[in-house]
Scaffold this active site. Structure first.
Site, PDB file in Angstrom:
ATOM      1  N   CYS A  37       0.837  -1.197   0.000  1.00 56.14           N
ATOM      2  CA  CYS A  37       0.000   0.000   0.000  1.00 56.14           C
ATOM      3  C   CYS A  37       0.877   1.255   0.000  1.00 56.14           C
ATOM      4  O   CYS A  37       1.511   1.540  -1.006  1.00 56.14           O
ATOM      5  CB  CYS A  37      -0.979  -0.041   1.166  1.00 56.14           C
ATOM      6  SG  CYS A  37      -2.408   1.019   0.863  1.00 56.14           S
ATOM      7  N   GLU A  86      -1.834  -9.169   3.544  1.00 57.75           N
ATOM      8  CA  GLU A  86      -1.841  -9.711   4.911  1.00 57.75           C
ATOM      9  C   GLU A  86      -3.249 -10.020   5.414  1.00 57.75           C
ATOM     10  O   GLU A  86      -3.431 -10.885   6.270  1.00 57.75           O
ATOM     11  CB  GLU A  86      -1.118  -8.769   5.883  1.00 57.75           C
ATOM     12  CG  GLU A  86      -1.792  -7.426   6.175  1.00 57.75           C
ATOM     13  CD  GLU A  86      -1.438  -6.317   5.179  1.00 57.75           C
ATOM     14  OE1 GLU A  86      -1.091  -6.651   4.019  1.00 57.75           O
ATOM     15  OE2 GLU A  86      -1.532  -5.132   5.548  1.00 57.75           O
ATOM     16  N   GLN A 130       3.436   2.749  -2.898  1.00 57.89           N
ATOM     17  CA  GLN A 130       3.410   4.142  -3.366  1.00 57.89           C
ATOM     18  C   GLN A 130       4.792   4.777  -3.210  1.00 57.89           C
ATOM     19  O   GLN A 130       5.274   5.488  -4.098  1.00 57.89           O
ATOM     20  CB  GLN A 130       2.344   4.924  -2.594  1.00 57.89           C
ATOM     21  CG  GLN A 130       0.928   4.380  -2.832  1.00 57.89           C
ATOM     22  CD  GLN A 130      -0.132   5.082  -1.974  1.00 57.89           C
ATOM     23  OE1 GLN A 130       0.168   5.943  -1.168  1.00 57.89           O
ATOM     24  NE2 GLN A 130      -1.384   4.693  -2.159  1.00 57.89           N
ATOM     25  N   HIS A 152      -3.606  -5.162   0.272  1.00 57.81           N
ATOM     26  CA  HIS A 152      -3.024  -5.656   1.531  1.00 57.81           C
ATOM     27  C   HIS A 152      -3.094  -7.183   1.581  1.00 57.81           C
ATOM     28  O   HIS A 152      -4.098  -7.733   2.040  1.00 57.81           O
ATOM     29  CB  HIS A 152      -3.799  -5.094   2.724  1.00 57.81           C
ATOM     30  CG  HIS A 152      -3.573  -3.638   2.947  1.00 57.81           C
ATOM     31  ND1 HIS A 152      -2.617  -3.168   3.808  1.00 57.81           N
ATOM     32  CD2 HIS A 152      -4.170  -2.552   2.412  1.00 57.81           C
ATOM     33  CE1 HIS A 152      -2.631  -1.841   3.802  1.00 57.81           C
ATOM     34  NE2 HIS A 152      -3.572  -1.435   2.968  1.00 57.81           N
TER      35      HIS A 152
END
Ligand code: GLN
Length: 522
Positions: A375, A501, A379, A499
């Protein structure tokens, strides 16, 4: 409908979430359809606006909820997606009661905590529970808190309407100076619970050491419980073993009896046992740095730490995770990163610590250390590449420098007119298309994957050409939005806008982390 209500005594952070998740898993392993609800007595509508320092990680559900991190434990133990409806907050129920009042739905009645709020709480619980055999309901906070009273009252009333089991999780400290386990605080918290009208059906005693028979006898006597209803839940190195600890003492049998669940299948926990054994028998260590700024609270990166563990168990290595302060990297440079076999740049918000993350990304890129940006991490991977590979001086994300000459990360178009903070990001599960021939495509073994999101900014497609020409591959996309980057000339240099995770499970590790650790091994 059948319910197990889980309450907490003496202290918060006792592991009520893990206990609830473990009970859920045990019931599921005997053939029941089970779900778990978390009740948070705070007035926030959801966890989305909360600082990780306050409440640890915000867990994102597939349907776009920004929920309490316990929902993550439940998903990992049940190996199922839960809905945002599984996280009920005081903010949600109060708001709804007041909205109903404004709509005139109470027909002139005086609107009160009992029965109007408590009725709504019961309604919300039953709405989730209706599709399941048993619903575990964890009530956040500690018995005696002002905020949790309406929820405990609702739980009490549910016992009159539906078959319910009350499980009290309480702290039973070992006091070193006297060499003894002390039961008094728990006796008091059981008394508080009884004042509210709830007699527990079982006690889970959390503490550093196993209960002695003397402590067990005392707790049983003062709580009016048979000995077998007092369960020792002492600290374990591996939380995934808690279900076995509870099952060995017969907690699930007790629940079966009280709820009249009849005769169900024997427990089938073979997969789970395999997984816990693999965690413990993995011998080769890999040092993994998670670079972030919320390092003082380990819970801020809960799912991430778990996901690395799942991947480790899959390939038989034991990850040793260190949380590295991105702000310290700004002050002291990145030399300390030499100690690690893999680097993860975590997500986050706000400018503080971003230059440290950028420096860590540069370190990973230049020193060929397997590196994963998630994320905000992806970036900033874009920013680092723009500045140091493409030579775009002053490149940045609009989030941190609105007047940057090179906004390589900019606001998502649908975010332009939003002026509220709550639940307005791009949230939840969406299909990501993986590029033929990419590393991610190979790791996942399919070309479309569903992953979860939580962001406002995105890769700026105006710079796409320049990035691709310089050798960075756009490995994943959703309708023109860049979802993943990788640099094929590096052992593992991958950034993902989603994400991974949140979807990683003990029995189904996320391939992105497996890939990272495999590269670190190689
Ligand atoms: N702050 C960034 C954004 O809003 C990244 C968010 C994150 O890492 N979850 O896009």
């Amino acid at each position: 409908m059948k319910f197990v209500f889980v309450t907490g005594g003496v202290l918060s952070s006792l592991g009520k979430g893990i206990t609830s998740a473990s009970v859920g898993l045990l019931l599921k392993s005997r053939g029941l359809k089970v779900t778990i609800i978390k009740i948070d007595p705070y007035l926030n509508y959801d966890a989305g606006t909360m600082n990780p320092y306050q409440h640890g990680e915000v867990f994102v559900t597939d349907d776009g909820g920004e929920t309490d991190l316990d929902i993550g434990h439940y998903e990992r133990f049940l190996n199922e997606n839960l809905s945002k409806r599984n996280n009920i907050t005081a903010g949600q129920v109060y708001l709804e009661v007041i909205e109903r009042e404004r709509q005139g739905k109470y027909l002139g009645a005086t609107v009160q905590v009992v029965p109007h709020l408590t009725n709504l709480i019961k309604e919300r619980i039953k709405e989730v529970a209706k599709d399941y055999d048993v619903t575990v309901v964890e009530i956040g906070g500690t018995v005696g808190d002002i905020e949790s009273l309406p929820f405990l009252e609702a739980a009490r009333q549910m016992g009159l309407e539906e078959s319910s089991f009350y499980l009290h999780v309480s702290y039973v400290p070992f006091v070193k100076s006297v060499g003894e386990i002390k039961t008094k605080p728990t006796q008091h918290s059981v008394q508080r619970l009884r004042e509210i009208g709830i007699q527990p059906d079982a006690l889970v005693a959390r503490g550093e050491r196993p209960l002695t028979s003397e402590a067990r006898r005392k707790l049983a006597l003062f709580s009016s419980l048979p000995l077998r209803a007092v369960v020792s839940a002492h600290d374990l190195d591996n939380v995934y073993r808690v279900p076995f600890l509870l099952a060995d003492q017969g907690l699930d049998d007790l629940i079966f009896e009280k709820l009249g669940l009849g005769v169900y299948a024997d427990r089938s926990l073979d997969d789970w046992r395999d997984f816990t054994e693999r965690v413990e028998s993995s011998s080769r260590e890999l040092k993994v740095a998670i670079v972030g700024k919320y390092i003082e609270v380990r819970d801020a990166y809960k799912s991430l730490i778990e996901a690395v563990g799942h991947a480790g168990a899959r390939i038989g290595v034991r990850p040793r995770i260190t949380l590295v302060d991105s702000i310290r990297l700004e002050r002291e440079g990145t030399e300390s990163l030499r100690d690690y076999d893999a680097i993860i740049i975590a997500g986050g918000f706000g400018r503080r610590g971003t230059e440290g993350k950028i420096a860590a990304l540069r370190f990973g890129r230049e020193n060929r250390v397997p590196t994963l940006g998630i994320c905000l991490g992806m970036q900033l991977m874009t920013v680092e590449w723009a500045r140091n590979v493409l030579g775009l001086e002053g490149a940045h994300s609009e989030e941190f420098q609105p007047d940057t000459p090179h906004p390589v990360i900019h606001l998502l178009p649908e975010q332009r007119d939003i002026d509220r903070l709550g639940a307005t990001m791009r949230l939840g599960g969406q299909d990501v298309l993986l590029k033929e021939g990419s590393l991610l495509r190979r790791l996942y073994g399919k070309d479309v994957v569903r992953e979860r999101h939580r962001h406002r900014y995105e890769f700026n497609n105006a710079y796409r050409e320049a990035f691709v020409r310089s050798g960075l591959r756009i490995a994943g996309e959703t309708e023109g939005l860049v979802e993943a980057l990788e640099w094929p000339e590096h052992p593992f240099y991958v950034g993902v806008q989603f994400h991974p995770e949140y979807t990683s499970r003990p029995l189904r590790p996320n391939p992105v982390f497996v890939g990272l650790l495999e590269a670190a091994l190689g």
